[in-house]
Design a protein around this motif. Structure first.
Motif, PDB file in Angstrom:
ATOM      1  N   THR A  20       0.832  -1.201   0.000  1.00  0.00           N
ATOM      2  CA  THR A  20       0.000   0.000   0.000  1.00  0.00           C
ATOM      3  C   THR A  20       0.867   1.251   0.000  1.00  0.00           C
ATOM      4  O   THR A  20       1.737   1.414   0.850  1.00  0.00           O
ATOM      5  CB  THR A  20      -0.912   0.016   1.244  1.00  0.00           C
ATOM      6  OG1 THR A  20      -1.662  -1.181   1.273  1.00  0.00           O
ATOM      7  CG2 THR A  20      -1.841   1.193   1.208  1.00  0.00           C
ATOM      8  N   ALA A  21       0.631   2.115  -0.978  1.00  0.00           N
ATOM      9  CA  ALA A  21       1.346   3.386  -1.045  1.00  0.00           C
ATOM     10  C   ALA A  21       0.843   4.318   0.051  1.00  0.00           C
ATOM     11  O   ALA A  21      -0.294   4.198   0.512  1.00  0.00           O
ATOM     12  CB  ALA A  21       1.149   4.022  -2.414  1.00  0.00           C
ATOM     13  N   HIS A  22       1.666   5.251   0.462  1.00  0.00           N
ATOM     14  CA  HIS A  22       1.325   6.183   1.526  1.00  0.00           C
ATOM     15  C   HIS A  22       0.641   7.428   0.964  1.00  0.00           C
ATOM     16  O   HIS A  22       0.955   7.874  -0.135  1.00  0.00           O
ATOM     17  CB  HIS A  22       2.594   6.624   2.257  1.00  0.00           C
ATOM     18  CG  HIS A  22       3.300   5.505   2.938  1.00  0.00           C
ATOM     19  ND1 HIS A  22       3.612   5.542   4.274  1.00  0.00           N
ATOM     20  CD2 HIS A  22       3.759   4.311   2.501  1.00  0.00           C
ATOM     21  CE1 HIS A  22       4.230   4.428   4.604  1.00  0.00           C
ATOM     22  NE2 HIS A  22       4.335   3.671   3.545  1.00  0.00           N
ATOM     23  N   VAL A  23      -0.280   7.995   1.743  1.00  0.00           N
ATOM     24  CA  VAL A  23      -0.945   9.241   1.366  1.00  0.00           C
ATOM     25  C   VAL A  23       0.034  10.393   1.575  1.00  0.00           C
ATOM     26  O   VAL A  23       0.603  10.531   2.659  1.00  0.00           O
ATOM     27  CB  VAL A  23      -2.220   9.467   2.203  1.00  0.00           C
ATOM     28  CG1 VAL A  23      -2.824  10.831   1.920  1.00  0.00           C
ATOM     29  CG2 VAL A  23      -3.226   8.360   1.943  1.00  0.00           C
ATOM     30  N   VAL A  24       0.249  11.200   0.534  1.00  0.00           N
ATOM     31  CA  VAL A  24       1.136  12.359   0.660  1.00  0.00           C
ATOM     32  C   VAL A  24       0.363  13.674   0.644  1.00  0.00           C
ATOM     33  O   VAL A  24       0.880  14.697   1.068  1.00  0.00           O
ATOM     34  CB  VAL A  24       2.242  12.374  -0.425  1.00  0.00           C
ATOM     35  CG1 VAL A  24       3.185  11.213  -0.231  1.00  0.00           C
ATOM     36  CG2 VAL A  24       1.665  12.374  -1.818  1.00  0.00           C
ATOM     37  N   ALA A  25      -0.867  13.645   0.145  1.00  0.00           N
ATOM     38  CA  ALA A  25      -1.728  14.836   0.165  1.00  0.00           C
ATOM     39  C   ALA A  25      -3.167  14.364   0.329  1.00  0.00           C
ATOM     40  O   ALA A  25      -3.688  13.654  -0.529  1.00  0.00           O
ATOM     41  CB  ALA A  25      -1.572  15.640  -1.113  1.00  0.00           C
ATOM     42  N   ALA A  26      -3.785  14.736   1.438  1.00  0.00           N
ATOM     43  CA  ALA A  26      -5.163  14.340   1.718  1.00  0.00           C
ATOM     44  C   ALA A  26      -6.089  15.532   1.529  1.00  0.00           C
ATOM     45  O   ALA A  26      -5.821  16.613   2.040  1.00  0.00           O
ATOM     46  CB  ALA A  26      -5.274  13.804   3.139  1.00  0.00           C
ATOM     47  N   HIS A  27      -7.158  15.313   0.785  1.00  0.00           N
ATOM     48  CA  HIS A  27      -8.169  16.350   0.558  1.00  0.00           C
ATOM     49  C   HIS A  27      -9.559  15.750   0.739  1.00  0.00           C
ATOM     50  O   HIS A  27     -10.321  15.611  -0.219  1.00  0.00           O
ATOM     51  CB  HIS A  27      -8.013  16.954  -0.843  1.00  0.00           C
ATOM     52  CG  HIS A  27      -6.748  17.724  -0.991  1.00  0.00           C
ATOM     53  ND1 HIS A  27      -6.629  19.029  -0.571  1.00  0.00           N
ATOM     54  CD2 HIS A  27      -5.537  17.364  -1.465  1.00  0.00           C
ATOM     55  CE1 HIS A  27      -5.392  19.446  -0.799  1.00  0.00           C
ATOM     56  NE2 HIS A  27      -4.708  18.449  -1.338  1.00  0.00           N
ATOM     57  N   PRO A  28      -9.909  15.364   1.988  1.00  0.00           N
ATOM     58  CA  PRO A  28     -11.208  14.728   2.221  1.00  0.00           C
ATOM     59  C   PRO A  28     -12.386  15.639   1.884  1.00  0.00           C
ATOM     60  O   PRO A  28     -13.446  15.157   1.501  1.00  0.00           O
ATOM     61  CB  PRO A  28     -11.170  14.381   3.708  1.00  0.00           C
ATOM     62  CG  PRO A  28     -10.138  15.291   4.296  1.00  0.00           C
ATOM     63  CD  PRO A  28      -9.139  15.543   3.209  1.00  0.00           C
ATOM     64  N   GLU A  29     -12.188  16.941   2.002  1.00  0.00           N
ATOM     65  CA  GLU A  29     -13.278  17.869   1.670  1.00  0.00           C
ATOM     66  C   GLU A  29     -13.593  17.854   0.179  1.00  0.00           C
ATOM     67  O   GLU A  29     -14.688  18.218  -0.234  1.00  0.00           O
ATOM     68  CB  GLU A  29     -12.930  19.300   2.124  1.00  0.00           C
ATOM     69  CG  GLU A  29     -11.842  19.995   1.311  1.00  0.00           C
ATOM     70  CD  GLU A  29     -10.411  19.548   1.587  1.00  0.00           C
ATOM     71  OE1 GLU A  29      -9.511  20.050   0.889  1.00  0.00           O
ATOM     72  OE2 GLU A  29     -10.175  18.706   2.477  1.00  0.00           O
ATOM     73  N   GLN A  30     -12.633  17.416  -0.643  1.00  0.00           N
ATOM     74  CA  GLN A  30     -12.837  17.314  -2.082  1.00  0.00           C
ATOM     75  C   GLN A  30     -13.017  15.868  -2.533  1.00  0.00           C
ATOM     76  O   GLN A  30     -13.311  15.604  -3.686  1.00  0.00           O
ATOM     77  CB  GLN A  30     -11.655  17.933  -2.830  1.00  0.00           C
ATOM     78  CG  GLN A  30     -11.518  19.408  -2.577  1.00  0.00           C
ATOM     79  CD  GLN A  30     -10.279  19.997  -3.246  1.00  0.00           C
ATOM     80  OE1 GLN A  30      -9.481  19.293  -3.846  1.00  0.00           O
ATOM     81  NE2 GLN A  30     -10.133  21.302  -3.129  1.00  0.00           N
ATOM     82  N   GLY A  31     -12.795  14.920  -1.619  1.00  0.00           N
ATOM     83  CA  GLY A  31     -13.041  13.516  -1.920  1.00  0.00           C
ATOM     84  C   GLY A  31     -11.913  12.778  -2.602  1.00  0.00           C
ATOM     85  O   GLY A  31     -12.148  11.796  -3.291  1.00  0.00           O
ATOM     86  N   TRP A  32     -10.657  13.201  -2.394  1.00  0.00           N
ATOM     87  CA  TRP A  32      -9.537  12.488  -3.022  1.00  0.00           C
ATOM     88  C   TRP A  32      -8.273  12.586  -2.190  1.00  0.00           C
ATOM     89  O   TRP A  32      -8.144  13.452  -1.351  1.00  0.00           O
ATOM     90  CB  TRP A  32      -9.284  12.999  -4.438  1.00  0.00           C
ATOM     91  CG  TRP A  32      -8.887  14.446  -4.524  1.00  0.00           C
ATOM     92  CD1 TRP A  32      -9.734  15.509  -4.596  1.00  0.00           C
ATOM     93  CD2 TRP A  32      -7.559  14.988  -4.536  1.00  0.00           C
ATOM     94  NE1 TRP A  32      -9.010  16.680  -4.651  1.00  0.00           N
ATOM     95  CE2 TRP A  32      -7.671  16.389  -4.629  1.00  0.00           C
ATOM     96  CE3 TRP A  32      -6.296  14.428  -4.490  1.00  0.00           C
ATOM     97  CZ2 TRP A  32      -6.576  17.233  -4.664  1.00  0.00           C
ATOM     98  CZ3 TRP A  32      -5.190  15.278  -4.527  1.00  0.00           C
ATOM     99  CH2 TRP A  32      -5.355  16.661  -4.613  1.00  0.00           C
ATOM    100  N   ASN A  33      -7.355  11.641  -2.453  1.00  0.00           N
ATOM    101  CA  ASN A  33      -6.037  11.596  -1.814  1.00  0.00           C
ATOM    102  C   ASN A  33      -4.988  11.310  -2.880  1.00  0.00           C
ATOM    103  O   ASN A  33      -5.230  10.530  -3.801  1.00  0.00           O
ATOM    104  CB  ASN A  33      -5.964  10.480  -0.770  1.00  0.00           C
ATOM    105  CG  ASN A  33      -6.861  10.736   0.401  1.00  0.00           C
ATOM    106  OD1 ASN A  33      -6.841  11.799   1.002  1.00  0.00           O
ATOM    107  ND2 ASN A  33      -7.668   9.754   0.743  1.00  0.00           N
ATOM    108  N   LEU A  34      -3.810  11.911  -2.735  1.00  0.00           N
ATOM    109  CA  LEU A  34      -2.681  11.636  -3.612  1.00  0.00           C
ATOM    110  C   LEU A  34      -1.744  10.685  -2.886  1.00  0.00           C
ATOM    111  O   LEU A  34      -1.350  10.943  -1.750  1.00  0.00           O
ATOM    112  CB  LEU A  34      -1.935  12.925  -3.972  1.00  0.00           C
ATOM    113  CG  LEU A  34      -0.647  12.759  -4.777  1.00  0.00           C
ATOM    114  CD1 LEU A  34      -0.940  12.157  -6.154  1.00  0.00           C
ATOM    115  CD2 LEU A  34       0.068  14.096  -4.905  1.00  0.00           C
TER     116      LEU A  34
END
Length: 69
Positions: A20-34
Motif C-alpha cells: 500500500t502506497a502512503h498518502v502524501v496529500a489528503a483532501h477529504p473535503e474534495q473527496g480524493w487523496n494523492l
C-alpha cells in the motif's frame, strides 16, 4: 515520487496490489487523496493512475444496501 524506505513499487508493477502506497496529500473535503506512487484515489474507490489510466469505482449494488430504521 516515493521518498520513504523501503520505497513503494510503481503503480503499474505487480507488487502494487500488495504493497500500500502512503498518502502524501489528503483532501477529504474534495473527496480524493494523492499517494506517493502518483495515484489519485477517490472516495468512491475509483483511481486515476499516473499514466492516465482509470480504475473504475467498486460500487455496491443498490439492492445490497442496508437502510437504517
Amino acid at each position: 515520487m516515493c521518498v520513504h524506505r523501503p520505497s513503494c513499487p510503481a503503480s503499474d508493477s505487480p507488487e502494487a496490489s500488495v504493497v500500500t502506497a502512503h498518502v502524501v496529500a489528503a483532501h477529504p473535503e474534495q473527496g480524493w487523496n494523492l499517494l506517493c506512487d502518483g495515484t489519485v484515489v477517490f472516495d468512491d474507490t475509483g483511481e486515476l493512475l499516473p499514466d492516465g489510466r482509470v480504475v473504475a469505482p467498486c460500487r455496491v449494488p443498490a439492492g445490497r444496501l442496508v437502510m437504517a430504521a
